[in-house]
Motif scaffolding. Structure first.
Motif, PDB file in Angstrom:
ATOM      1  N   ARG A  17       0.787  -1.100  -0.050  1.00  0.00           N
ATOM      2  CA  ARG A  17      -0.003   0.176  -0.158  1.00  0.00           C
ATOM      3  C   ARG A  17       1.032   1.258  -0.265  1.00  0.00           C
ATOM      4  NH1 ARG A  17      -4.766  -2.493   4.423  1.00  0.00           N
ATOM      5  NH2 ARG A  17      -5.775  -3.805   2.759  1.00  0.00           N
ATOM      6  N   PHE A  18       1.726   1.091   0.020  1.00  0.00           N
ATOM      7  CA  PHE A  18       3.123   2.164   0.627  1.00  0.00           C
ATOM      8  C   PHE A  18       4.147   2.339  -0.361  1.00  0.00           C
ATOM      9  CE2 PHE A  18       0.712   2.044   4.349  1.00  0.00           C
ATOM     10  CZ  PHE A  18      -0.355   3.919   4.362  1.00  0.00           C
ATOM     11  N   ALA A  19       4.971   1.054  -0.739  1.00  0.00           N
ATOM     12  CA  ALA A  19       6.256   1.136  -1.158  1.00  0.00           C
ATOM     13  C   ALA A  19       5.933   1.685  -2.283  1.00  0.00           C
ATOM     14  CB  ALA A  19       6.464  -0.247  -1.037  1.00  0.00           C
ATOM     15  N   GLY A  20       7.390   2.043  -2.850  1.00  0.00           N
ATOM     16  CA  GLY A  20       7.205   2.720  -4.647  1.00  0.00           C
ATOM     17  C   GLY A  20       6.913   3.787  -5.185  1.00  0.00           C
ATOM     18  N   ALA A  21       6.515   4.619  -3.723  1.00  0.00           N
ATOM     19  CA  ALA A  21       5.738   6.055  -4.087  1.00  0.00           C
ATOM     20  C   ALA A  21       6.595   6.856  -2.735  1.00  0.00           C
ATOM     21  CB  ALA A  21       4.097   6.032  -4.064  1.00  0.00           C
ATOM     22  N   PRO A  22       6.428   8.381  -2.577  1.00  0.00           N
ATOM     23  CA  PRO A  22       5.920   8.924  -1.816  1.00  0.00           C
ATOM     24  C   PRO A  22       5.696   9.148  -1.063  1.00  0.00           C
ATOM     25  CG  PRO A  22       6.857  10.164  -4.012  1.00  0.00           C
ATOM     26  CD  PRO A  22       5.841   9.385  -4.040  1.00  0.00           C
ATOM     27  N   LEU A  44       9.425   5.303  -0.379  1.00  0.00           N
ATOM     28  CA  LEU A  44       9.467   4.323   0.890  1.00  0.00           C
ATOM     29  C   LEU A  44      10.315   2.909   0.022  1.00  0.00           C
ATOM     30  CD1 LEU A  44       9.478   2.570   3.134  1.00  0.00           C
ATOM     31  CD2 LEU A  44       6.618   2.579   2.811  1.00  0.00           C
ATOM     32  N   ALA A  45      11.541   2.975  -0.294  1.00  0.00           N
ATOM     33  CA  ALA A  45      11.689   1.601  -1.126  1.00  0.00           C
ATOM     34  C   ALA A  45      11.194   0.477  -0.871  1.00  0.00           C
ATOM     35  CB  ALA A  45      13.221   2.151  -1.771  1.00  0.00           C
ATOM     36  N   ALA A  46      11.261  -0.307   0.707  1.00  0.00           N
ATOM     37  CA  ALA A  46      11.122  -1.540   0.833  1.00  0.00           C
ATOM     38  C   ALA A  46      10.818  -1.320   2.542  1.00  0.00           C
ATOM     39  CB  ALA A  46      12.628  -2.150   0.536  1.00  0.00           C
ATOM     40  N   VAL A  47      10.120  -2.220   2.787  1.00  0.00           N
ATOM     41  CA  VAL A  47       9.403  -2.546   4.042  1.00  0.00           C
ATOM     42  C   VAL A  47       9.937  -4.259   4.535  1.00  0.00           C
ATOM     43  CG1 VAL A  47       7.618  -2.824   5.364  1.00  0.00           C
ATOM     44  CG2 VAL A  47       7.703  -0.977   3.869  1.00  0.00           C
ATOM     45  N   GLU A  48      10.430  -4.381   5.322  1.00  0.00           N
ATOM     46  CA  GLU A  48      10.912  -6.104   6.239  1.00  0.00           C
ATOM     47  C   GLU A  48      10.642  -5.663   7.386  1.00  0.00           C
ATOM     48  OE1 GLU A  48      15.270  -7.124   5.349  1.00  0.00           O
ATOM     49  OE2 GLU A  48      15.959  -5.211   6.207  1.00  0.00           O
ATOM     50  N   ALA A  49      10.304  -6.485   7.389  1.00  0.00           N
ATOM     51  CA  ALA A  49      10.308  -7.966   9.303  1.00  0.00           C
ATOM     52  C   ALA A  49      11.937  -9.301   9.115  1.00  0.00           C
ATOM     53  CB  ALA A  49       9.220  -8.406   9.317  1.00  0.00           C
ATOM     54  N   HIS A  50      12.153  -8.321  10.670  1.00  0.00           N
ATOM     55  CA  HIS A  50      13.283  -9.600  10.836  1.00  0.00           C
ATOM     56  C   HIS A  50      12.510  -9.542  12.643  1.00  0.00           C
ATOM     57  CE1 HIS A  50      17.012 -11.166  11.606  1.00  0.00           C
ATOM     58  NE2 HIS A  50      16.382 -12.016  12.629  1.00  0.00           N
ATOM     59  N   GLY A  51      11.872 -10.595  13.139  1.00  0.00           N
ATOM     60  CA  GLY A  51      11.366 -11.158  14.495  1.00  0.00           C
ATOM     61  C   GLY A  51      10.041  -9.960  14.501  1.00  0.00           C
ATOM     62  N   LYS A  52       9.855  -9.491  15.510  1.00  0.00           N
ATOM     63  CA  LYS A  52       9.384  -8.136  15.967  1.00  0.00           C
ATOM     64  C   LYS A  52       9.738  -6.904  15.898  1.00  0.00           C
ATOM     65  CE  LYS A  52       8.024 -11.293  19.833  1.00  0.00           C
ATOM     66  NZ  LYS A  52       8.521 -11.482  21.248  1.00  0.00           N
ATOM     67  N   LEU A  54       9.682  -3.834  12.771  1.00  0.00           N
ATOM     68  CA  LEU A  54       9.736  -3.630  10.967  1.00  0.00           C
ATOM     69  C   LEU A  54      11.003  -3.100  10.854  1.00  0.00           C
ATOM     70  CD1 LEU A  54       7.477  -3.932   9.300  1.00  0.00           C
ATOM     71  CD2 LEU A  54       6.957  -1.307  10.600  1.00  0.00           C
ATOM     72  N   PHE A  55      11.792  -2.723   9.465  1.00  0.00           N
ATOM     73  CA  PHE A  55      12.451  -1.578   8.926  1.00  0.00           C
ATOM     74  C   PHE A  55      11.902  -1.599   7.365  1.00  0.00           C
ATOM     75  CE2 PHE A  55      14.457  -4.729  11.400  1.00  0.00           C
ATOM     76  CZ  PHE A  55      15.289  -4.178  12.027  1.00  0.00           C
ATOM     77  N   GLN A  56      11.622   0.219   8.114  1.00  0.00           N
ATOM     78  CA  GLN A  56      10.826   0.434   6.994  1.00  0.00           C
ATOM     79  C   GLN A  56      12.338   1.133   6.194  1.00  0.00           C
ATOM     80  OE1 GLN A  56       7.958   3.122   7.964  1.00  0.00           O
ATOM     81  NE2 GLN A  56       6.180   2.220   7.581  1.00  0.00           N
ATOM     82  N   HIS A  57      12.621   1.035   4.802  1.00  0.00           N
ATOM     83  CA  HIS A  57      13.751   1.700   3.924  1.00  0.00           C
ATOM     84  C   HIS A  57      13.622   2.918   3.421  1.00  0.00           C
ATOM     85  CE1 HIS A  57      16.699  -1.664   5.376  1.00  0.00           C
ATOM     86  NE2 HIS A  57      15.218  -2.600   5.258  1.00  0.00           N
ATOM     87  N   TYR A  58      14.278   3.939   3.616  1.00  0.00           N
ATOM     88  CA  TYR A  58      14.046   5.226   2.613  1.00  0.00           C
ATOM     89  C   TYR A  58      15.194   6.162   2.102  1.00  0.00           C
ATOM     90  CZ  TYR A  58       9.014   5.773   4.647  1.00  0.00           C
ATOM     91  OH  TYR A  58       7.978   5.322   5.811  1.00  0.00           O
ATOM     92  N   GLY A  59      15.203   5.139   1.880  1.00  0.00           N
ATOM     93  CA  GLY A  59      17.259   5.766   1.333  1.00  0.00           C
ATOM     94  C   GLY A  59      18.394   5.110   2.371  1.00  0.00           C
ATOM     95  N   PRO A  60      19.460   5.091   1.606  1.00  0.00           N
ATOM     96  CA  PRO A  60      20.512   5.337   2.275  1.00  0.00           C
ATOM     97  C   PRO A  60      20.776   5.391   3.682  1.00  0.00           C
ATOM     98  CG  PRO A  60      21.185   5.399  -0.156  1.00  0.00           C
ATOM     99  CD  PRO A  60      19.482   5.968   0.064  1.00  0.00           C
ATOM    100  N   ASP A  61      20.937   4.911   4.784  1.00  0.00           N
ATOM    101  CA  ASP A  61      20.812   5.305   5.924  1.00  0.00           C
ATOM    102  C   ASP A  61      19.357   6.112   6.978  1.00  0.00           C
ATOM    103  OD1 ASP A  61      23.352   4.842   6.305  1.00  0.00           O
ATOM    104  OD2 ASP A  61      24.832   6.439   5.392  1.00  0.00           O
ATOM    105  N   LEU A  62      18.634   5.579   5.946  1.00  0.00           N
ATOM    106  CA  LEU A  62      17.539   6.272   6.277  1.00  0.00           C
ATOM    107  C   LEU A  62      16.396   4.939   6.576  1.00  0.00           C
ATOM    108  CD1 LEU A  62      16.954   9.283   4.281  1.00  0.00           C
ATOM    109  CD2 LEU A  62      17.493   9.588   6.292  1.00  0.00           C
ATOM    110  N   VAL A  63      16.078   4.452   7.691  1.00  0.00           N
ATOM    111  CA  VAL A  63      15.837   3.712   8.579  1.00  0.00           C
ATOM    112  C   VAL A  63      15.200   4.170   8.893  1.00  0.00           C
ATOM    113  CG1 VAL A  63      15.680   1.199   8.383  1.00  0.00           C
ATOM    114  CG2 VAL A  63      17.779   1.733   7.270  1.00  0.00           C
ATOM    115  N   VAL A  64      13.538   3.999   9.320  1.00  0.00           N
ATOM    116  CA  VAL A  64      12.599   4.041  10.120  1.00  0.00           C
ATOM    117  C   VAL A  64      12.417   2.013  10.690  1.00  0.00           C
ATOM    118  CG1 VAL A  64      10.104   4.328  11.329  1.00  0.00           C
ATOM    119  CG2 VAL A  64      11.534   6.119   8.763  1.00  0.00           C
ATOM    120  N   HIS A  65      12.727   2.510  11.985  1.00  0.00           N
ATOM    121  CA  HIS A  65      12.924   0.999  12.730  1.00  0.00           C
ATOM    122  C   HIS A  65      12.107   0.890  13.965  1.00  0.00           C
ATOM    123  CE1 HIS A  65      14.614  -1.219  16.722  1.00  0.00           C
ATOM    124  NE2 HIS A  65      13.935  -1.473  15.945  1.00  0.00           N
ATOM    125  N   VAL A  66      10.440   0.288  13.894  1.00  0.00           N
ATOM    126  CA  VAL A  66       9.555   0.154  15.262  1.00  0.00           C
ATOM    127  C   VAL A  66       9.629  -1.082  15.348  1.00  0.00           C
ATOM    128  CG1 VAL A  66       7.034   0.424  14.453  1.00  0.00           C
ATOM    129  CG2 VAL A  66       7.651   1.902  13.762  1.00  0.00           C
TER     130      VAL A  66
END
Length: 262
Positions: A17-22, A44-52, A54-66
């Motif tokens: 619903r969000f990736a690939g667009a501003p 939003l370039a990519a969204v991934e999960a590892h365990g519990k 969440l990582f939202q990748h907006y660009g190099p060194d710009l990752v929202v961690h939740v």
């Protein structure tokens, strides 16, 4: 606490619903405002999960961690956008949907190095394609700790919580107090396969339902419906009829069948 399947489902829906667009990112509550400015309006370039996590990748060194922690929620809904309600730590607004994050234990913009450090502390996640069960086997097979402890240790297997711990130990017929080093490779392989199946089913359904027999739904848990042991203390085992036992293990409730898991 939301378990790994919930976070993977969240990541999948956010990708769709969000990736690939501003994405417009803000912090109505204000606690995330400075970091929100760093990613606001970026693709939003990519969204991934590892365990519990969440990582939202907006660009190099710009990752929202939740990390949702015990009480966090991050649902996404269709526009139009309503006024924020309650303590919204982070708000995402895309072309068709918005998502409001409330009550997380962690929400911050991290560098790629910081993300790598978090993931290095985590064990393999059965829901990830890059998961290596050998890592979990090495730690379990060398440990004197009981399985009840090892399965809740995120550095051993990432993404498991109280519900999946109770249910996989029952389904595999394992005593929660059995030492990891006494498990044996064959039973570990069965345990890993069972966890993978349950997590995948939970991710698809958005709900934990683990029973292979009828009559498992007690309607007593918001996060688990048809289950064998979780929150069924004193009720008859669905397989053998023995009352389900409960004790406190490392500050968390532990449920098991004394007969099926002897």
């Amino acid at each position: 606490m939301p378990e790994g399947h919930t976070v993977h489902r969240m990541a999948r829906l956010q990708r769709r619903r969000f990736a690939g667009a501003p994405v417009a990112v803000s912090s109505p509550q204000g606690r995330f405002a400075t970091d929100a400015e760093l990613v606001d309006g970026r693709v939003l370039a990519a969204v991934e999960a590892h365990g519990k996590h969440l990582f939202q990748h907006y660009g190099p060194d710009l990752v929202v961690h939740v990390h949702l922690g015990l009480w966090g929620r991050f649902p996404n809904r269709r526009l139009p956008l309503p006024e924020p309600r309650g303590q919204v730590r982070m708000r995402m607004v895309g072309e068709t949907h918005y998502a409001d994050l409330r009550g997380p234990s962690a929400c911050a913009v991290l560098t790629d190095v910081e993300v790598k450090a978090i993931r290095a502390r985590l064990g393999p996640d059965p829901l990830r394609a890059d998961a290596d069960p050998e890592e979990a086997w090495r730690r379990i097979s060398r440990s004197r700790a009981p399985l009840a402890s090892l399965l809740m240790d995120q550095s051993v297997i990432a993404g498991l919580g109280n519900v999946f711990r109770a249910e996989t130990l029952f389904r595999c017929g394992l005593d929660p107090q059995r030492a990891g080093r006494d498990l044996g490779r064959e039973r570990f392989d069965a345990l890993w396969a069972d966890l993978t199946d349950m997590l995948r089913a939970g991710e698809r359904a958005g709900r934990i339902e683990t029973t292979r027999v009828a009559g498992g739904d007690d309607g007593n848990s918001a996060c688990a419906g048809a289950v064998y042991t979780y929150r069924r203390a004193g009720r008859p085992c669905l397989v053998c009829g023995t009352p389900i036992a409960r004790t406190t293990h490392q500050g968390r409730n532990l449920f098991w069948c004394p007969r099926c898991q002897a």
